[in-house]
Design a protein around this motif. Structure first.
Motif, PDB file in Angstrom:
ATOM      1  N   GLU A 171     -30.507  -1.735   0.007  1.00  0.00           N
ATOM      2  CA  GLU A 171     -31.218  -2.299  -1.139  1.00  0.00           C
ATOM      3  C   GLU A 171     -31.892  -1.185  -1.934  1.00  0.00           C
ATOM      4  OE1 GLU A 171     -33.955  -4.951   0.743  1.00  0.00           O
ATOM      5  OE2 GLU A 171     -32.419  -6.458   1.211  1.00  0.00           O
ATOM      6  N   PRO A 172     -32.280  -1.446  -3.189  1.00  0.00           N
ATOM      7  CA  PRO A 172     -33.063  -0.451  -3.934  1.00  0.00           C
ATOM      8  C   PRO A 172     -34.346  -0.135  -3.179  1.00  0.00           C
ATOM      9  CG  PRO A 172     -32.277  -2.182  -5.394  1.00  0.00           C
ATOM     10  CD  PRO A 172     -31.974  -2.644  -4.007  1.00  0.00           C
ATOM     11  N   VAL A 173     -34.675   1.151  -3.083  1.00  0.00           N
ATOM     12  CA  VAL A 173     -35.814   1.564  -2.267  1.00  0.00           C
ATOM     13  C   VAL A 173     -36.874   2.237  -3.139  1.00  0.00           C
ATOM     14  CG1 VAL A 173     -36.556   2.878  -0.242  1.00  0.00           C
ATOM     15  CG2 VAL A 173     -34.207   1.997  -0.364  1.00  0.00           C
ATOM     16  N   PRO A 174     -38.082   1.681  -3.165  1.00  0.00           N
ATOM     17  CA  PRO A 174     -39.155   2.353  -3.908  1.00  0.00           C
ATOM     18  C   PRO A 174     -39.554   3.656  -3.234  1.00  0.00           C
ATOM     19  CG  PRO A 174     -40.017   0.485  -2.681  1.00  0.00           C
ATOM     20  CD  PRO A 174     -38.525   0.420  -2.558  1.00  0.00           C
ATOM     21  N   LYS A 175     -40.022   4.611  -4.014  1.00  0.00           N
ATOM     22  CA  LYS A 175     -40.400   5.912  -3.453  1.00  0.00           C
ATOM     23  C   LYS A 175     -41.515   5.810  -2.422  1.00  0.00           C
ATOM     24  CE  LYS A 175     -38.986   8.618  -7.488  1.00  0.00           C
ATOM     25  NZ  LYS A 175     -39.412   9.548  -8.564  1.00  0.00           N
ATOM     26  N   SER A 176     -42.281   4.731  -2.490  1.00  0.00           N
ATOM     27  CA  SER A 176     -43.389   4.546  -1.554  1.00  0.00           C
ATOM     28  C   SER A 176     -42.918   4.117  -0.158  1.00  0.00           C
ATOM     29  CB  SER A 176     -44.363   3.503  -2.092  1.00  0.00           C
ATOM     30  OG  SER A 176     -43.695   2.254  -2.286  1.00  0.00           O
ATOM     31  N   ASP A 177     -41.664   3.668  -0.045  1.00  0.00           N
ATOM     32  CA  ASP A 177     -41.136   3.181   1.234  1.00  0.00           C
ATOM     33  C   ASP A 177     -40.553   4.351   2.021  1.00  0.00           C
ATOM     34  OD1 ASP A 177     -39.988   1.887   3.359  1.00  0.00           O
ATOM     35  OD2 ASP A 177     -38.929   0.388   2.155  1.00  0.00           O
ATOM     36  N   LYS A 178     -41.423   5.098   2.637  1.00  0.00           N
ATOM     37  CA  LYS A 178     -41.014   6.331   3.316  1.00  0.00           C
ATOM     38  C   LYS A 178     -40.078   6.068   4.492  1.00  0.00           C
ATOM     39  CE  LYS A 178     -43.708   8.755   0.626  1.00  0.00           C
ATOM     40  NZ  LYS A 178     -43.108   9.516  -0.489  1.00  0.00           N
ATOM     41  N   ALA A 179     -40.312   4.974   5.224  1.00  0.00           N
ATOM     42  CA  ALA A 179     -39.493   4.693   6.403  1.00  0.00           C
ATOM     43  C   ALA A 179     -38.039   4.428   6.023  1.00  0.00           C
ATOM     44  CB  ALA A 179     -40.067   3.500   7.166  1.00  0.00           C
ATOM     45  N   LEU A 181     -36.456   5.279   3.233  1.00  0.00           N
ATOM     46  CA  LEU A 181     -35.864   6.501   2.683  1.00  0.00           C
ATOM     47  C   LEU A 181     -35.483   7.469   3.800  1.00  0.00           C
ATOM     48  CD1 LEU A 181     -38.246   7.062  -0.370  1.00  0.00           C
ATOM     49  CD2 LEU A 181     -35.821   6.425  -0.462  1.00  0.00           C
ATOM     50  N   ALA A 182     -36.345   7.573   4.807  1.00  0.00           N
ATOM     51  CA  ALA A 182     -36.062   8.468   5.931  1.00  0.00           C
ATOM     52  C   ALA A 182     -34.835   7.987   6.706  1.00  0.00           C
ATOM     53  CB  ALA A 182     -37.275   8.551   6.847  1.00  0.00           C
ATOM     54  N   LEU A 183     -34.712   6.676   6.912  1.00  0.00           N
ATOM     55  CA  LEU A 183     -33.572   6.145   7.656  1.00  0.00           C
ATOM     56  C   LEU A 183     -32.267   6.311   6.875  1.00  0.00           C
ATOM     57  CD1 LEU A 183     -35.122   2.951   9.254  1.00  0.00           C
ATOM     58  CD2 LEU A 183     -34.272   4.971  10.459  1.00  0.00           C
ATOM     59  N   LYS A 184     -32.306   6.112   5.562  1.00  0.00           N
ATOM     60  CA  LYS A 184     -31.106   6.315   4.754  1.00  0.00           C
ATOM     61  C   LYS A 184     -30.631   7.770   4.861  1.00  0.00           C
ATOM     62  CE  LYS A 184     -30.922   4.601   0.553  1.00  0.00           C
ATOM     63  NZ  LYS A 184     -29.713   3.725   0.513  1.00  0.00           N
ATOM     64  N   ALA A 185     -31.567   8.698   4.772  1.00  0.00           N
ATOM     65  CA  ALA A 185     -31.219  10.118   4.887  1.00  0.00           C
ATOM     66  C   ALA A 185     -30.709  10.440   6.293  1.00  0.00           C
ATOM     67  CB  ALA A 185     -32.437  10.977   4.550  1.00  0.00           C
ATOM     68  N   TYR A 186     -31.329   9.834   7.294  1.00  0.00           N
ATOM     69  CA  TYR A 186     -30.933  10.063   8.689  1.00  0.00           C
ATOM     70  C   TYR A 186     -29.515   9.552   8.945  1.00  0.00           C
ATOM     71  CZ  TYR A 186     -31.229   9.817  13.814  1.00  0.00           C
ATOM     72  OH  TYR A 186     -31.014   9.958  15.169  1.00  0.00           O
ATOM     73  N   ASN A 187     -29.220   8.350   8.463  1.00  0.00           N
ATOM     74  CA  ASN A 187     -27.889   7.786   8.657  1.00  0.00           C
ATOM     75  C   ASN A 187     -26.820   8.664   8.005  1.00  0.00           C
ATOM     76  OD1 ASN A 187     -29.013   5.623  10.020  1.00  0.00           O
ATOM     77  ND2 ASN A 187     -29.028   4.280   8.241  1.00  0.00           N
ATOM     78  N   LYS A 188     -27.122   9.158   6.812  1.00  0.00           N
ATOM     79  CA  LYS A 188     -26.190  10.048   6.124  1.00  0.00           C
ATOM     80  C   LYS A 188     -26.020  11.356   6.882  1.00  0.00           C
ATOM     81  CE  LYS A 188     -23.581  10.816   2.503  1.00  0.00           C
ATOM     82  NZ  LYS A 188     -22.379   9.980   2.251  1.00  0.00           N
ATOM     83  N   LYS A 189     -27.102  11.864   7.401  1.00  0.00           N
ATOM     84  CA  LYS A 189     -27.062  13.118   8.163  1.00  0.00           C
ATOM     85  C   LYS A 189     -26.148  12.985   9.383  1.00  0.00           C
ATOM     86  CE  LYS A 189     -30.015  15.612  11.461  1.00  0.00           C
ATOM     87  NZ  LYS A 189     -30.328  16.947  10.976  1.00  0.00           N
ATOM     88  N   LEU A 190     -26.320  11.900  10.137  1.00  0.00           N
ATOM     89  CA  LEU A 190     -25.523  11.723  11.348  1.00  0.00           C
ATOM     90  C   LEU A 190     -24.040  11.554  11.027  1.00  0.00           C
ATOM     91  CD1 LEU A 190     -27.644   9.445  13.720  1.00  0.00           C
ATOM     92  CD2 LEU A 190     -27.552  11.933  13.576  1.00  0.00           C
ATOM     93  N   GLN A 191     -23.749  10.896   9.931  1.00  0.00           N
ATOM     94  CA  GLN A 191     -22.358  10.716   9.521  1.00  0.00           C
ATOM     95  C   GLN A 191     -21.672  12.065   9.292  1.00  0.00           C
ATOM     96  OE1 GLN A 191     -21.906   9.140   5.609  1.00  0.00           O
ATOM     97  NE2 GLN A 191     -19.703   8.796   5.808  1.00  0.00           N
TER      98      GLN A 191
END
Length: 213
Positions: A171-179, A181-191
């Motif tokens: 879903e669209p993620v506001p910049k304030s939603d740190k968790a 955003l961190a999970l999206k980056a983490y999932n991409k990293k592991l891929q």
């Protein structure tokens, strides 16, 4: 977000291994006495963790984020007779709650509790872990992974929980939603991480299975 209907979720639980009575009791007490009981692993995912651990047959397990101990008691079911499970929890108030169930499980002597910040504790563990379960503060997942992978060998498995985050990762993620955003980056990293082979499983709130090459 429910990825499956309640009817299907009930059907899945009914046609999976029965939840052990000790874990059912732990779950009941967690819901009665502990803040945020939704954080508990639960019946179906717990049986998944148990079966994965039995398939891997680890000598050493590392868990990052104990909460009330449900997932630790599932993971320890696959531990070798001479093995150890090290579990880290930052909330010291949960220590005695966890220990009560650990000792009743029959695995008490093999479960070592650590209280404090995982980033301080992991470097002090002079062990190689065959199985690692990450289920703590989502904004720190990348840091936990980097610390934990230093304690693995080829063939070790790293499990990461809550990686779908109630569907917020798509879903669209506001910049304030740190968790999120961190999970999206983490999932991409592991891929894309060449050190591991990764598959993201749509189990409960998302469970990533990464095998160290």
């Amino acid at each position: 977000m429910h990825f499956l209907s309640n009817i299907l979720e009930d059907y899945i639980e009914e046609h999976s291994q029965t939840e052990p009575e000790l874990l059912a009791e732990l779950s009941r007490e967690t819901h009665l006495k502990v803040v945020h009981p939704r954080m508990i692993t639960g019946h179906f995912q717990g049986r998944v963790l148990s079966l994965l651990s039995k398939i891997i047959a680890p000598k050493n397990i590392l868990e990052i984020g104990t909460y009330t101990g449900y997932s630790a008691l599932c993971l320890v079911e696959g531990l070798r007779n001479n093995g150890e499970l090290h579990t880290i929890e930052i909330n010291e108030e949960l220590h005695d709650f966890q220990r009560k169930y650990f000792d009743r499980s029959g695995y008490g002597s093999q479960i070592i509790q650590h209280t404090g910040d995982a980033m301080d504790i992991i470097p002090t563990l002079d062990l190689s872990f065959d199985l690692i379960f990450i289920d703590a503060q989502k904004v720190n997942y990348d840091a936990y992974f980097e610390a934990a992978i230093q304690k693995t060998k080829s063939g070790s498995v790293i499990l990461s929980d809550n990686v779908l985050w109630s569907g917020k990762v798509v879903e669209p993620v506001p910049k304030s939603d740190k968790a999120t955003l961190a999970l999206k980056a983490y999932n991409k990293k592991l891929q894309n991480d060449p050190r591991v082979e990764t598959v993201l499983l749509p189990i409960r709130d998302g469970l990533t299975l990464s095998r160290v090459k």
